[in-house]
Motif scaffolding. Structure first.
Motif, PDB file in Angstrom:
ATOM      1  N   GLU A 173      -2.928  -0.203  -3.849  1.00 11.32           N
ATOM      2  CA  GLU A 173      -2.931  -1.333  -2.920  1.00 11.32           C
ATOM      3  C   GLU A 173      -2.993  -2.601  -3.752  1.00 11.32           C
ATOM      4  O   GLU A 173      -3.970  -2.835  -4.468  1.00 11.32           O
ATOM      5  N   THR A 174      -1.941  -3.404  -3.683  1.00 13.90           N
ATOM      6  CA  THR A 174      -1.850  -4.600  -4.508  1.00 13.90           C
ATOM      7  C   THR A 174      -1.272  -5.751  -3.694  1.00 13.90           C
ATOM      8  O   THR A 174      -0.629  -5.548  -2.661  1.00 13.90           O
ATOM      9  N   VAL A 175      -1.499  -6.954  -4.204  1.00 14.71           N
ATOM     10  CA  VAL A 175      -0.869  -8.151  -3.666  1.00 14.71           C
ATOM     11  C   VAL A 175       0.092  -8.664  -4.732  1.00 14.71           C
ATOM     12  O   VAL A 175      -0.321  -8.949  -5.865  1.00 14.71           O
ATOM     13  N   VAL A 176       1.369  -8.754  -4.374  1.00 19.59           N
ATOM     14  CA  VAL A 176       2.413  -9.153  -5.312  1.00 19.59           C
ATOM     15  C   VAL A 176       2.759 -10.613  -5.041  1.00 19.59           C
ATOM     16  O   VAL A 176       3.025 -10.999  -3.900  1.00 19.59           O
ATOM     17  N   ARG A 177       2.753 -11.421  -6.105  1.00 19.61           N
ATOM     18  CA  ARG A 177       3.001 -12.854  -5.963  1.00 19.61           C
ATOM     19  C   ARG A 177       4.250 -13.263  -6.750  1.00 19.61           C
ATOM     20  O   ARG A 177       4.788 -12.486  -7.526  1.00 19.61           O
ATOM     21  N   ARG A 213       0.862  -1.183   0.000  1.00 23.28           N
ATOM     22  CA  ARG A 213       0.000   0.000   0.000  1.00 23.28           C
ATOM     23  C   ARG A 213       0.896   1.229   0.000  1.00 23.28           C
ATOM     24  O   ARG A 213       1.925   1.264   0.697  1.00 23.28           O
ATOM     25  N   ASP A 214       0.518   2.249  -0.779  1.00 19.13           N
ATOM     26  CA  ASP A 214       1.342   3.460  -0.792  1.00 19.13           C
ATOM     27  C   ASP A 214       0.478   4.712  -0.739  1.00 19.13           C
ATOM     28  O   ASP A 214      -0.748   4.658  -0.890  1.00 19.13           O
ATOM     29  N   SER A 215       1.143   5.841  -0.528  1.00 22.83           N
ATOM     30  CA  SER A 215       0.446   7.103  -0.313  1.00 22.83           C
ATOM     31  C   SER A 215      -0.140   7.682  -1.589  1.00 22.83           C
ATOM     32  O   SER A 215      -0.844   8.702  -1.535  1.00 22.83           O
ATOM     33  N   THR A 216       0.113   7.050  -2.742  1.00 17.89           N
ATOM     34  CA  THR A 216      -0.526   7.509  -3.971  1.00 17.89           C
ATOM     35  C   THR A 216      -1.811   6.738  -4.261  1.00 17.89           C
ATOM     36  O   THR A 216      -2.438   6.933  -5.300  1.00 17.89           O
TER      37      THR A 216
END
Length: 218
Positions: free
Chosen positions: A83-87, A77-80
């Motif tokens: 939100e992702t899940v990296v596999r 998650r980032d301030s821009t």
């Protein structure tokens, strides 16, 4: 060619909190003025997060952050607003540019292992950017033009040979397995820093996964 072994990496993280880190370059309290960078590469960190562990929100600036998941799932998650899940098999890049904050966690029920690499941009500043490539194919180069760099991912079968990119600076990191790099045996976590690489090859001694950075002159 300068070979750095896995057991030479600087230890880090917070094992009591489920975070184990191994740093290839000078990092945090492990300051080594002779090991600050190689080409554009500022960091190559091997990270292991237990289920539920993670890095709370923290800032970055003037850095290209490329993440390769080895096993498990990384929640980003980032301030821009991303939100992702990296596999495993995904390439994630966060351009910190003038400044960004992010969180990295293992929200899964299984251990997480990933390699995170930081590169210096050619021109600092600008606006943050985010990109993820899902399931990048073997031998497909991934360009980071902001750093004048190209990432080559190779998944090799036993005995398979691959060309090492020619370049002013080439960094070869073995994720898993063993390879023979111009007569030098490299295992998991080992890396080679090659200056003015030309005509080099790597051969898999066992099934192997290798990350190779091709970088322009500084």
């Amino acid at each position: 060619m300068d070979v750095h072994r896995a057991d030479e990496r600087y230890p880090g993280g917070d094992p009591a909190a489920g975070i184990t880190s191994r740093h290839a370059f000078s990092f945090g309290p492990h300051y080594d003025p002779d090991n600050l960078r190689f080409g554009a590469l500022l960091a190559c960190n091997e990270e292991r997060l237990a289920p539920g562990a993670g890095f709370d929100e923290h800032p970055h600036s003037h850095t290209e952050i490329v993440t390769w998941v080895v096993e498990g799932e990384l929640t980003h998650r980032d301030s821009t607003g991303h939100e992702t899940v990296v596999r495993a098999g995904d390439v994630q890049r966060l351009s910190a540019a003038g400044g960004v904050r992010h969180v990295e966690r293992n929200d899964a029920a299984v251990p997480l292992a990933f390699v995170q690499m930081w590169l210096a941009p050619l021109d600092p500043g600008g606006d943050p950017a985010y990109e993820i490539v899902r399931g990048i194919a073997d031998s497909t180069p991934y360009a980071v033009p902001e750093a004048g760099a190209m990432l080559h991912v190779r998944r090799l079968t036993t005995g398979e040979r691959t060309a090492v990119p020619d370049g002013a600076y080439v960094y070869v990191h073995v994720v898993r397995g063993e390879v023979d790099l111009d007569g030098e045996r490299l295992g998991p976590g080992d890396a080679a820093r090659v200056t003015d690489a030309e005509g080099m090859t790597a051969v898999a001694v066992t099934p192997a996964e290798v990350l190779m950075w091709e970088m322009a002159p500084e």
